[in-house]
Design a protein around this motif. Structure first.
Motif, PDB file in Angstrom:
ATOM      1  N   LEU A 154       0.759  -1.189   0.134  1.00 31.65           N
ATOM      2  CA  LEU A 154      -0.021   0.083  -0.088  1.00 31.65           C
ATOM      3  C   LEU A 154       0.787   1.306   0.206  1.00 31.65           C
ATOM      4  O   LEU A 154       0.152   2.401  -0.071  1.00 31.65           O
ATOM      5  N   SER A 155       2.024   1.111   0.228  1.00 35.06           N
ATOM      6  CA  SER A 155       2.904   2.288   0.208  1.00 35.06           C
ATOM      7  C   SER A 155       2.809   3.185  -0.673  1.00 35.06           C
ATOM      8  O   SER A 155       2.848   4.612  -0.671  1.00 35.06           O
ATOM      9  N   GLU A 156       2.788   2.821  -2.107  1.00 31.72           N
ATOM     10  CA  GLU A 156       2.540   3.905  -3.072  1.00 31.72           C
ATOM     11  C   GLU A 156       1.240   4.681  -3.041  1.00 31.72           C
ATOM     12  O   GLU A 156       1.194   5.827  -3.899  1.00 31.72           O
ATOM     13  N   PHE A 157       0.151   4.107  -2.357  1.00 34.79           N
ATOM     14  CA  PHE A 157      -0.915   5.204  -1.962  1.00 34.79           C
ATOM     15  C   PHE A 157      -0.744   5.805  -0.647  1.00 34.79           C
ATOM     16  O   PHE A 157      -1.131   6.833  -0.428  1.00 34.79           O
ATOM     17  N   ILE A 158      -0.505   5.105   0.366  1.00 32.89           N
ATOM     18  CA  ILE A 158      -0.189   5.803   1.683  1.00 32.89           C
ATOM     19  C   ILE A 158       0.849   6.801   1.724  1.00 32.89           C
ATOM     20  O   ILE A 158       0.536   7.958   2.467  1.00 32.89           O
ATOM     21  N   THR A 159       1.727   6.621   1.190  1.00 35.98           N
ATOM     22  CA  THR A 159       2.890   7.830   1.440  1.00 35.98           C
ATOM     23  C   THR A 159       2.308   9.221   0.838  1.00 35.98           C
ATOM     24  O   THR A 159       2.371  10.095   1.480  1.00 35.98           O
ATOM     25  N   PRO A 160       1.774   9.079  -0.442  1.00 35.80           N
ATOM     26  CA  PRO A 160       1.344  10.290  -0.782  1.00 35.80           C
ATOM     27  C   PRO A 160       0.055  10.798  -0.060  1.00 35.80           C
ATOM     28  O   PRO A 160      -0.028  11.989   0.077  1.00 35.80           O
ATOM     29  N   LEU A 161      -0.791  10.097   0.361  1.00 35.35           N
ATOM     30  CA  LEU A 161      -1.830  10.384   1.305  1.00 35.35           C
ATOM     31  C   LEU A 161      -1.164  11.331   2.307  1.00 35.35           C
ATOM     32  O   LEU A 161      -1.834  12.127   2.928  1.00 35.35           O
ATOM     33  N   GLY A 162      -0.410  10.553   3.479  1.00 31.85           N
ATOM     34  CA  GLY A 162       0.125  11.035   4.379  1.00 31.85           C
ATOM     35  C   GLY A 162       0.645  12.404   4.084  1.00 31.85           C
ATOM     36  O   GLY A 162       0.672  13.377   5.008  1.00 31.85           O
ATOM     37  N   GLU A 163       1.584  12.641   3.021  1.00 30.72           N
ATOM     38  CA  GLU A 163       2.281  13.790   2.734  1.00 30.72           C
ATOM     39  C   GLU A 163       1.330  14.818   2.445  1.00 30.72           C
ATOM     40  O   GLU A 163       1.493  16.070   2.835  1.00 30.72           O
ATOM     41  N   LEU A 164       0.152  14.457   1.637  1.00 30.22           N
ATOM     42  CA  LEU A 164      -0.966  15.491   1.413  1.00 30.22           C
ATOM     43  C   LEU A 164      -1.431  16.107   2.857  1.00 30.22           C
ATOM     44  O   LEU A 164      -1.848  17.259   3.016  1.00 30.22           O
ATOM     45  N   GLY A 165      -1.701  15.201   3.702  1.00 31.05           N
ATOM     46  CA  GLY A 165      -2.427  15.538   5.015  1.00 31.05           C
ATOM     47  C   GLY A 165      -1.629  16.413   5.530  1.00 31.05           C
ATOM     48  O   GLY A 165      -1.919  17.595   6.285  1.00 31.05           O
ATOM     49  N   ASP A 166      -0.204  16.328   5.800  1.00 31.93           N
ATOM     50  CA  ASP A 166       0.732  17.335   6.327  1.00 31.93           C
ATOM     51  C   ASP A 166       0.669  18.468   5.601  1.00 31.93           C
ATOM     52  O   ASP A 166       0.730  19.706   6.172  1.00 31.93           O
ATOM     53  N   LYS A 167       0.763  18.625   4.425  1.00 30.11           N
ATOM     54  CA  LYS A 167       0.776  19.860   3.516  1.00 30.11           C
ATOM     55  C   LYS A 167      -0.484  20.586   3.716  1.00 30.11           C
ATOM     56  O   LYS A 167      -0.450  21.805   3.767  1.00 30.11           O
ATOM     57  N   VAL A 168      -1.739  19.781   3.981  1.00 29.70           N
ATOM     58  CA  VAL A 168      -2.988  20.691   4.128  1.00 29.70           C
ATOM     59  C   VAL A 168      -3.078  21.483   5.327  1.00 29.70           C
ATOM     60  O   VAL A 168      -3.383  22.443   5.380  1.00 29.70           O
ATOM     61  N   THR A 169      -2.183  20.621   6.384  1.00 24.40           N
ATOM     62  CA  THR A 169      -2.262  21.254   7.742  1.00 24.40           C
ATOM     63  C   THR A 169      -1.128  22.755   7.629  1.00 24.40           C
ATOM     64  O   THR A 169      -1.590  23.621   8.211  1.00 24.40           O
ATOM     65  N   LYS A 170      -0.193  22.580   7.160  1.00 21.54           N
ATOM     66  CA  LYS A 170       0.692  23.620   6.895  1.00 21.54           C
ATOM     67  C   LYS A 170       0.196  24.747   5.886  1.00 21.54           C
ATOM     68  O   LYS A 170       0.426  25.872   6.496  1.00 21.54           O
ATOM     69  N   HIS A 209      -8.516  16.990  -3.259  1.00 22.89           N
ATOM     70  CA  HIS A 209      -7.661  15.730  -3.520  1.00 22.89           C
ATOM     71  C   HIS A 209      -7.250  15.026  -2.224  1.00 22.89           C
ATOM     72  O   HIS A 209      -6.948  13.631  -2.371  1.00 22.89           O
ATOM     73  N   LEU A 210      -7.290  15.553  -1.221  1.00 24.26           N
ATOM     74  CA  LEU A 210      -6.972  14.950  -0.054  1.00 24.26           C
ATOM     75  C   LEU A 210      -7.968  13.731   0.217  1.00 24.26           C
ATOM     76  O   LEU A 210      -7.944  12.680   0.643  1.00 24.26           O
ATOM     77  N   VAL A 211      -9.413  14.377  -0.088  1.00 27.24           N
ATOM     78  CA  VAL A 211     -10.424  13.572   0.523  1.00 27.24           C
ATOM     79  C   VAL A 211     -10.138  12.369  -0.647  1.00 27.24           C
ATOM     80  O   VAL A 211     -10.385  11.048  -0.410  1.00 27.24           O
ATOM     81  N   TYR A 212     -10.306  12.562  -2.148  1.00 29.35           N
ATOM     82  CA  TYR A 212     -10.177  11.587  -3.136  1.00 29.35           C
ATOM     83  C   TYR A 212      -8.966  10.590  -2.586  1.00 29.35           C
ATOM     84  O   TYR A 212      -8.991   9.408  -2.787  1.00 29.35           O
ATOM     85  N   SER A 213      -7.840  11.024  -2.165  1.00 28.93           N
ATOM     86  CA  SER A 213      -6.740  10.234  -1.962  1.00 28.93           C
ATOM     87  C   SER A 213      -7.075   9.196  -0.679  1.00 28.93           C
ATOM     88  O   SER A 213      -6.685   8.190  -0.763  1.00 28.93           O
TER      89      SER A 213
END
Length: 596
Positions: free
Chosen positions: A486-502, A531-535
């Motif tokens: 799942l890493s190819e999906f989990i990694t960008p999801l986690g990264e986008l969550g952090d970016k949205v917070t910042k 995109h965070l929701v869709y991811s």
């Protein structure tokens, strides 16, 4: 004129495998008897009705349009529309998710939601006639008096009458505080409503015996601005005590708009000259009551975007498999033909995948929000109801704006698949592009939705609602972070969550200094959160597909391929959007208006 087949397999995947709705509904006493068999049966029957009855009228309705009689002020709908509506009513479809106390079937909104996707795919213009009735039903059900409920709900639920929402006036659209329609109180407790409204979907038509208009107007001495707005029930015909229609009320269609799309729907200019109405929701509390209607409508518009994305994808796919042009760059794929089907070409695949991904992401998203609505309204735990209400409030503007933006892209890409034939009306694809464009505008333009999301829903509560949703995303990331598949999906999801917070913190800090920073950042910001929701949903769907990849069911193979396309080709848009949102307001506002 193409085809429509309800995407039952994907709907069932979303409802049963992704959302596990049967188990969720067991926690709601109102729906504890609803099982997968009932859900599947309704979906199957809905698929038949929409593909066999509604879809064949879509192109002809667009070509014929509606007709307004300037003498009688009546509107005639396209051939076959009225008969289709009679079949819709006879089958009980209007009552699907309504209160059994007033004749409804009492099924969950999440199921009704799927049916509305089908209707919008098959014929958006037709669907708009009964579409706003559900919002009128919800508004009266929540804010009406018992007498008003007894008078109107049964008729709306049965489909005998339809409803409209009358907000916009010629001089004001979104800024409802400027509206001028007046309501003068009468001795019998009614009001005389005078004024003009424009852009009223299904404001006048020949499909039912009565139309129930919900009208915003001002009482004498009302405060200025939006605080002085009241809401009134203004029926086309005044109801008799026995439920039959009585005298004609002076609320008339002055004209129907000449539009870019949705020609089969009568978008009306409505004029009221001392029309009789009744107050609903209390004096000067009109917007509070109308927001029930407006939020239902905004969710419905998102479903219109999803419906058009799906139907455009289906027909572009059929065309791409049949149309032959040139040879594949990597070698002949159809040696028995003069050329290869265009689906072998990489960029045709890109266009098809774009529509497919946007449809499947929207389906998961909309179904999830509909389920949260069911829980908000019916869960026995007050804390759960509150959490679901917060989440629905946060996600509603994203549903309306993100899905309809994506539908504009997807229908345009699908038209491109057809080449020159896509621009020709006989193939039907150009209609979907035209119809999709209005969905970005009405029920609050997508810019208004973006301002609502960033300004009211996020900065307005210091990010509390966003943090709740973010916690769900983070919990999924943490629970699956060690799964290499799942890493190819989990990694960008986690990264986008952090970016949205910042990004949220940065925009919020700027907004404290200059409120224009919210307006400058809002539109790209909404797309980033979209995109965070869709991811989040695509990562969950990928997990299910990976768990079943050896089942022999090619559905899961296709789901994984679509998810990989989304993360590789659509998700990267977030990098550009974040830069846009961070760029500030100066590049937009520094130039004097006279110098444009």
């Amino acid at each position: 004129m193409g085809q429509y087949v309800a995407p039952l397999r994907d709907m069932q995947f979303v409802l049963h495998e992704l959302l596990a709705v049967e188990g969720e509904l067991k926690h709601l006493p109102k729906y504890e008897e609803i099982d997968a068999d009932i859900i599947n049966q309704v979906l199957e029957e809905g698929g038949k009705f929409t593909s066999e009855i509604l879809f064949p009228l879509n192109h002809s309705g667009d070509r014929e349009g509606c007709h307004h009689d300037k003498v009688t002020k009546e509107v005639t709908t396209p051939k076959g529309f009225k008969e289709a509506y009679q079949q819709y009513v006879a089958a009980g479809w209007p009552a699907l998710s309504c209160d059994p106390e007033f004749g409804g079937q009492g099924l969950p909104l999440v199921l009704n939601n799927s049916f509305y996707e089908m209707m919008n795919s098959a014929n958006q213009a037709w669907t708009m006639y009964p579409g706003l009735s559900h919002g009128a039903y919800e508004c009266i059900h929540e804010h009406g008096t018992q007498e008003q409920k007894d008078t109107y709900l049964t008729k709306l639920i049965s489909g005998e009458w339809t409803g409209t929402m009358c907000l916009t006036e010629p001089h004001c659209g979104t800024d409802l505080g400027m509206l001028r329609s007046k309501a003068d109180p009468q001795a019998d407790g009614s009001y005389k409503i005078s004024g003009a409204k424009i852009f009223i979907s299904a404001g006048e038509h020949d499909m039912v015996s009565n139309i129930v208009h919900l009208v915003l107007a001002r009482l004498p001495g009302a405060p200025e601005g939006s605080k002085g707005i009241s809401l009134f029930i203004v029926p086309k015909f005044l109801p008799n005590a026995d439920g039959t229609v009585g005298a004609r009320n002076p609320i008339f269609c002055g004209a129907i708009e000449e539009k870019m799309g949705i020609h089969g729907n009568s978008t009306c200019q409505m004029n009221m000259d001392e029309a009789t109405g009744w107050l609903i929701g209390g004096p000067n509390k009109g917007l509070n009551a109308m927001f029930v209607f407006m939020n239902a409508a905004r969710l419905g518009v998102g479903m219109q975007g999803l419906g058009l994305t799906e139907i455009a994808y289906q027909n572009a796919l059929v065309y791409a498999k049949d149309r032959i042009q040139m040879r594949s760059l990597s070698g002949v794929k159809a040696p028995d033909k003069q050329a290869d089907p265009i689906i072998v070409h990489a960029d045709v695949r890109r266009m098809l995948f774009t529509a497919k991904a946007y449809a499947e992401g929207a389906r998961a998203f909309c179904s999830y929000v509909a389920l949260q609505l069911d829980k908000e309204l019916n869960h026995p735990d007050e804390t759960v109801r509150k959490d679901c209400a917060d989440e629905v409030a946060l996600l509603t503007p994203i549903i309306k704006a993100f899905i309809t933006d994506n539908a504009w892209v997807a229908t345009s890409e699908c038209m491109q698949v057809y080449g020159g034939h896509g621009f020709i009306s006989e193939w039907g694809m150009e209609q979907y592009v035209r119809d999709a464009r209005i969905n970005m505008i009405y029920e609050g333009t997508n810019t208004i939705q973006s301002l609502d999301l960033l300004g009211r829903k996020i900065l307005g509560d210091n990010g509390a609602k966003l943090r709740k949703f973010g916690a769900k995303v983070q919990a999924f990331v943490e629970a699956n972070g060690t799964n290499e598949e799942l890493s190819e999906f989990i990694t960008p999801l986690g990264e986008l969550g952090d970016k949205v917070t910042k990004l949220t913190m940065e925009v919020g800090m700027k907004a404290f200094q200059n409120a224009d920073e919210v307006g400058a950042a809002a539109v790209p910001y909404l797309r980033v959160v979209g995109h965070l929701v869709y991811s989040y949903f695509f990562a969950q769907m990928a997990k299910i597909a990976l768990e079943k990849k050896d089942s022999g069911d090619t559905f899961y193979t296709a789901k994984l391929a679509t998810t990989r396309f989304y993360f590789a080709r659509l998700y990267p848009e977030t990098a550009m959007l974040i830069r846009q949102a961070r760029s500030g307001s100066a590049n937009l506002l520094s130039l004097d208006a006279d110098l444009f």
